[in-house]
Motif scaffolding. Structure first.
Motif, PDB file in Angstrom:
ATOM      1  N   TRP A 191     -14.166  -6.895 -11.288  1.00  0.00           N
ATOM      2  CA  TRP A 191     -12.843  -7.869 -11.308  1.00  0.00           C
ATOM      3  C   TRP A 191     -13.551  -9.481 -11.046  1.00  0.00           C
ATOM      4  O   TRP A 191     -14.256 -10.051 -10.358  1.00  0.00           O
ATOM      5  CB  TRP A 191     -11.955  -7.826 -10.260  1.00  0.00           C
ATOM      6  CG  TRP A 191     -11.252  -6.525 -10.221  1.00  0.00           C
ATOM      7  CD1 TRP A 191     -11.320  -5.464 -11.161  1.00  0.00           C
ATOM      8  CD2 TRP A 191     -10.738  -5.842  -9.059  1.00  0.00           C
ATOM      9  NE1 TRP A 191     -10.783  -4.480 -10.794  1.00  0.00           N
ATOM     10  CE2 TRP A 191     -10.298  -4.580  -9.430  1.00  0.00           C
ATOM     11  CE3 TRP A 191     -10.539  -6.178  -7.681  1.00  0.00           C
ATOM     12  CZ2 TRP A 191      -9.714  -3.564  -8.763  1.00  0.00           C
ATOM     13  CZ3 TRP A 191      -9.913  -5.375  -6.916  1.00  0.00           C
ATOM     14  CH2 TRP A 191      -9.212  -4.002  -7.390  1.00  0.00           C
ATOM     15  N   SER A 234     -15.375  -1.541 -13.087  1.00  0.00           N
ATOM     16  CA  SER A 234     -14.909  -1.872 -11.839  1.00  0.00           C
ATOM     17  C   SER A 234     -15.440  -2.932 -11.104  1.00  0.00           C
ATOM     18  O   SER A 234     -16.021  -3.299 -10.166  1.00  0.00           O
ATOM     19  CB  SER A 234     -15.552  -0.538 -10.713  1.00  0.00           C
ATOM     20  OG  SER A 234     -16.944  -0.387 -11.264  1.00  0.00           O
ATOM     21  N   ARG A 261     -12.349  -1.339   0.671  1.00  0.00           N
ATOM     22  CA  ARG A 261     -10.854  -1.264   0.091  1.00  0.00           C
ATOM     23  C   ARG A 261     -10.448   0.072   0.743  1.00  0.00           C
ATOM     24  O   ARG A 261     -10.954   1.208   0.942  1.00  0.00           O
ATOM     25  CB  ARG A 261     -11.119  -0.714  -1.599  1.00  0.00           C
ATOM     26  CG  ARG A 261     -11.483  -2.174  -2.135  1.00  0.00           C
ATOM     27  CD  ARG A 261     -11.243  -1.872  -3.757  1.00  0.00           C
ATOM     28  NE  ARG A 261      -9.695  -1.692  -3.900  1.00  0.00           N
ATOM     29  CZ  ARG A 261      -9.384  -1.135  -5.143  1.00  0.00           C
ATOM     30  NH1 ARG A 261     -10.140  -0.664  -6.122  1.00  0.00           N
ATOM     31  NH2 ARG A 261      -7.907  -1.199  -5.280  1.00  0.00           N
ATOM     32  N   HIS A 316      -2.464  -2.216  -9.796  1.00  0.00           N
ATOM     33  CA  HIS A 316      -2.477  -0.901 -10.596  1.00  0.00           C
ATOM     34  C   HIS A 316      -1.483  -0.090 -10.171  1.00  0.00           C
ATOM     35  O   HIS A 316      -1.084   0.847 -10.972  1.00  0.00           O
ATOM     36  CB  HIS A 316      -3.806  -0.304 -10.017  1.00  0.00           C
ATOM     37  CG  HIS A 316      -5.201  -1.293 -10.611  1.00  0.00           C
ATOM     38  ND1 HIS A 316      -5.268  -1.945 -11.690  1.00  0.00           N
ATOM     39  CD2 HIS A 316      -6.091  -1.762  -9.887  1.00  0.00           C
ATOM     40  CE1 HIS A 316      -6.208  -2.610 -11.866  1.00  0.00           C
ATOM     41  NE2 HIS A 316      -6.853  -2.532 -10.642  1.00  0.00           N
ATOM     42  N   GLU A 355       0.652  -1.165  -0.033  1.00  0.00           N
ATOM     43  CA  GLU A 355      -0.068  -0.039   0.116  1.00  0.00           C
ATOM     44  C   GLU A 355       0.769   1.316  -0.047  1.00  0.00           C
ATOM     45  O   GLU A 355       0.384   2.370  -0.610  1.00  0.00           O
ATOM     46  CB  GLU A 355      -0.861  -0.003   1.188  1.00  0.00           C
ATOM     47  CG  GLU A 355      -2.037  -0.839   0.875  1.00  0.00           C
ATOM     48  CD  GLU A 355      -2.000  -2.213   1.303  1.00  0.00           C
ATOM     49  OE1 GLU A 355      -0.825  -2.866   1.721  1.00  0.00           O
ATOM     50  OE2 GLU A 355      -2.898  -3.029   1.147  1.00  0.00           O
ATOM     51  N   TYR A 396      -5.315  -7.853  -5.191  1.00  0.00           N
ATOM     52  CA  TYR A 396      -5.404  -7.735  -6.522  1.00  0.00           C
ATOM     53  C   TYR A 396      -5.267  -6.037  -6.860  1.00  0.00           C
ATOM     54  O   TYR A 396      -4.944  -5.594  -7.890  1.00  0.00           O
ATOM     55  CB  TYR A 396      -6.566  -8.198  -7.229  1.00  0.00           C
ATOM     56  CG  TYR A 396      -6.545  -8.002  -8.952  1.00  0.00           C
ATOM     57  CD1 TYR A 396      -5.873  -8.791  -9.572  1.00  0.00           C
ATOM     58  CD2 TYR A 396      -7.516  -6.981  -9.450  1.00  0.00           C
ATOM     59  CE1 TYR A 396      -5.889  -8.472 -11.075  1.00  0.00           C
ATOM     60  CE2 TYR A 396      -7.516  -6.835 -10.800  1.00  0.00           C
ATOM     61  CZ  TYR A 396      -6.531  -7.456 -11.447  1.00  0.00           C
ATOM     62  OH  TYR A 396      -6.349  -7.596 -12.877  1.00  0.00           O
ATOM     63  N   GLY A 397      -6.120  -5.504  -5.867  1.00  0.00           N
ATOM     64  CA  GLY A 397      -5.992  -4.093  -5.949  1.00  0.00           C
ATOM     65  C   GLY A 397      -4.422  -3.339  -6.231  1.00  0.00           C
ATOM     66  O   GLY A 397      -4.430  -2.213  -6.713  1.00  0.00           O
ATOM     67  N   THR A 411     -10.009   3.186 -10.618  1.00  0.00           N
ATOM     68  CA  THR A 411      -9.989   2.015 -10.570  1.00  0.00           C
ATOM     69  C   THR A 411     -10.120   1.223 -11.937  1.00  0.00           C
ATOM     70  O   THR A 411     -10.878   1.625 -12.714  1.00  0.00           O
ATOM     71  CB  THR A 411     -11.121   1.233  -9.687  1.00  0.00           C
ATOM     72  OG1 THR A 411     -11.014   1.656  -8.499  1.00  0.00           O
ATOM     73  CG2 THR A 411     -11.210  -0.188  -9.846  1.00  0.00           C
ATOM     74  N   VAL A 448      -9.215  -8.981  -2.583  1.00  0.00           N
ATOM     75  CA  VAL A 448      -9.590  -7.754  -3.339  1.00  0.00           C
ATOM     76  C   VAL A 448      -8.310  -6.733  -3.031  1.00  0.00           C
ATOM     77  O   VAL A 448      -8.097  -6.200  -3.826  1.00  0.00           O
ATOM     78  CB  VAL A 448     -10.974  -7.225  -2.562  1.00  0.00           C
ATOM     79  CG1 VAL A 448     -11.038  -5.696  -3.285  1.00  0.00           C
ATOM     80  CG2 VAL A 448     -12.192  -7.999  -3.293  1.00  0.00           C
ATOM     81  N   ARG A 449      -8.035  -6.911  -1.759  1.00  0.00           N
ATOM     82  CA  ARG A 449      -6.610  -5.711  -1.300  1.00  0.00           C
ATOM     83  C   ARG A 449      -5.699  -6.307  -2.210  1.00  0.00           C
ATOM     84  O   ARG A 449      -4.797  -5.497  -2.620  1.00  0.00           O
ATOM     85  CB  ARG A 449      -6.548  -5.877  -0.026  1.00  0.00           C
ATOM     86  CG  ARG A 449      -5.382  -5.141   0.239  1.00  0.00           C
ATOM     87  CD  ARG A 449      -4.740  -5.536   1.729  1.00  0.00           C
ATOM     88  NE  ARG A 449      -3.743  -6.674   2.044  1.00  0.00           N
ATOM     89  CZ  ARG A 449      -2.639  -6.864   1.458  1.00  0.00           C
ATOM     90  NH1 ARG A 449      -1.963  -5.598   1.425  1.00  0.00           N
ATOM     91  NH2 ARG A 449      -1.972  -7.945   1.684  1.00  0.00           N
ATOM     92  N   TRP A 493     -16.909  -2.033  -1.600  1.00  0.00           N
ATOM     93  CA  TRP A 493     -17.079  -2.692  -2.592  1.00  0.00           C
ATOM     94  C   TRP A 493     -17.838  -4.197  -2.242  1.00  0.00           C
ATOM     95  O   TRP A 493     -18.265  -4.343  -1.175  1.00  0.00           O
ATOM     96  CB  TRP A 493     -15.688  -3.191  -3.172  1.00  0.00           C
ATOM     97  CG  TRP A 493     -14.951  -2.448  -4.355  1.00  0.00           C
ATOM     98  CD1 TRP A 493     -14.824  -1.014  -4.121  1.00  0.00           C
ATOM     99  CD2 TRP A 493     -14.338  -2.508  -5.406  1.00  0.00           C
ATOM    100  NE1 TRP A 493     -14.103  -0.579  -4.758  1.00  0.00           N
ATOM    101  CE2 TRP A 493     -13.911  -1.432  -5.909  1.00  0.00           C
ATOM    102  CE3 TRP A 493     -14.399  -3.904  -6.262  1.00  0.00           C
ATOM    103  CZ2 TRP A 493     -13.305  -1.501  -7.031  1.00  0.00           C
ATOM    104  CZ3 TRP A 493     -13.722  -3.786  -7.633  1.00  0.00           C
ATOM    105  CH2 TRP A 493     -13.208  -2.620  -7.764  1.00  0.00           C
TER     106      TRP A 493
END
Length: 438
Positions: free
Chosen positions: A304, A302, A260, A328, A149, A324-325, A429, A321-322, A270
């Protein structure tokens, strides 16, 4: 043994960084050109960072002057090991807790393409270029990046040689597909001691059977994106065969809220759900998950479609989810390396020179993190009252990155400052839309 002649120092903290690489170079000229190259990459961008720009020479009229030709020789002909420079770069990052990889981060696999004219330059051909979103004449690189992060940096890079450039095409032993190159880069990252919770990649790699099979066989943790229409395996005709079909059978109450968290401290709500179809399921070796901002409409940008071999006890829906986020950050990294550090500005043709240019760009990127980590350590030693007032984990601690480093005349590192401070803002996103890459 004859003592080495001293090298004219680079300006400011860049010299302290460059000294760590001196044992990798065999001559005074190589050490001097290494400093010149990094300084040119980090200098404010006012024109493309070709060799003339890096040497501080005028385009065309001074292209044949000694400083430019020395950089040309350094990049294309001089004997030194660029892989050793990459290894030393990652070692320097690993030596400080602020920049070292950790088990909560991800290893991102991706590729990027840039336009290049003609066909005399190695690896250049008509192929899909992600930067322009279509097939065009250019060059493609497969890359890995480590991210959590708070920080992110490139690891390794390899050029992709299209089959059209090789006799016998894909049958040529020298041909390696992008997923094959990606697997080789993953192995390099592990050899370098990079730690991560999962390997993360978009749908181009997630939909590649051979790569997924290799990751599973090697028991390497992954979170991979897919197209919603994708589903492979046998199932009765009346059962779901793809993500989309499995979602058609889902009820709204089967969705779970996930939060998220973004590095500027804002959050987004989400929704995510476990899917059961084909050989996927929460109790299977590979789980299938859909995450979206709206479970009713499943907006393309948005939503996935993910698979992971991390078991439920190791990664909840929110954790998947974290992870894969974090993928980016690779898009942000490309933007910074191309817009500020001249990733695609090279005007050399050989494979060796291209690889060296890319690796030096990654080395310059790492300098900004290295300098910030050093400054953070110095501030901690001083333990000033102003610093005590900052909340723990403040963004400024991790992301100011060389903003206060003065590199002397004409070298304020505006490029480094802008590309790392720009990470303060949240970028849009991205979805896992269809890929046309080959």
């Amino acid at each position: 043994m004859t003592a080495r002649r001293p090298c004219p120092p680079a300006a400011g903290p860049l010299e302290d960084y460059a000294k760590h690489f001196d044992p990798l170079f065999h001559s005074l000229a190589q050490r001097r050109n290494f400093r010149t190259y990094l300084a040119g990459l980090l200098a404010p961008r006012d024109r493309p960072k070709t060799l003339t720009a890096l040497a501080g020479a005028e385009p065309l009229v001074q292209a044949q002057t000694a400083p430019v030709q020395q950089l040309q020789f350094f990049l294309s002909e001089s004997f030194w090991d660029a892989d050793a420079v990459t290894t030393r770069t990652l070692q320097l990052l690993a030596e400080n807790a602020l920049t070292a990889s950790d088990p909560d981060g991800v290893l991102v696999v991706d590729d990027t393409g840039d336009r290049k004219d003609g066909c005399a330059t190695e690896h250049v051909a008509r192929q899909y270029l992600g930067s322009v979103g279509k097939i065009d004449n250019g060059i493609v690189a497969v890359t890995t990046l480590w991210a959590n992060e708070q920080r992110y940096y490139p690891l390794h890079v390899a050029p992709y040689t299209p089959e059209s450039r090789l006799p016998d095409g894909r049958k040529n032993p020298a041909f390696h597909s992008k997923p094959q190159l990606a697997m080789a880069l993953i192995e390099q990252a592990m050899t370098a001691g990079i730690t991560f919770k999962a390997i993360v990649a978009d749908c181009f790699y997630g939909d590649h059977r051979e790569l997924v099979a290799t990751l599973r066989r090697r028991r390497l943790p992954f979170v991979l994106s897919h197209r919603g229409s994708v589903g492979r395996g046998w199932a009765p005709e009346d059962m779901a065969h793809s993500f989309n079909e499995a979602l058609d059978e889902l009820r709204l109450r089967d969705w779970h809220k996930v939060t998220r968290h973004f590095r500027d401290r804002h959050t987004e709500r989400w929704w995510a759900t476990e899917l059961t179809f084909l050989n996927y399921g929460p109790d299977q070796p590979v789980r299938a998950i859909c995450a979206t901002t709206d479970p009713r409409t499943l907006p393309e940008l948005s939503t996935w479609y993910l698979t992971t071999n991390l078991p439920l006890e190791a990664a909840s829906l929110e954790e998947v989810v974290r992870l894969y986020g974090l993928r980016h950050w690779v898009e942000q990294g490309y933007k910074q390396m191309k817009d500020e550090l001249g990733w695609a500005d090279f005007m050399v043709r050989s494979d060796q020179a291209i690889r060296r240019h890319w690796q030096l760009v990654c080395c310059a990127f790492a300098f900004c993190w290295w300098q910030e980590a050093r400054q953070a350590h110095q501030h901690a030693l001083v333990d000033s009252p102003a610093r005590k007032k900052k909340p723990a984990g403040t963004v400024a601690d991790a992301m100011s990155l060389a903003a206060s480093a003065s590199l002397g005349a004409g070298m304020v590192v505006n490029a480094a400052r802008s590309f790392l401070i720009s990470a303060e803002v949240n970028f849009p996103t991205l979805g896992s839309g269809k890929s046309t890459r080959q």
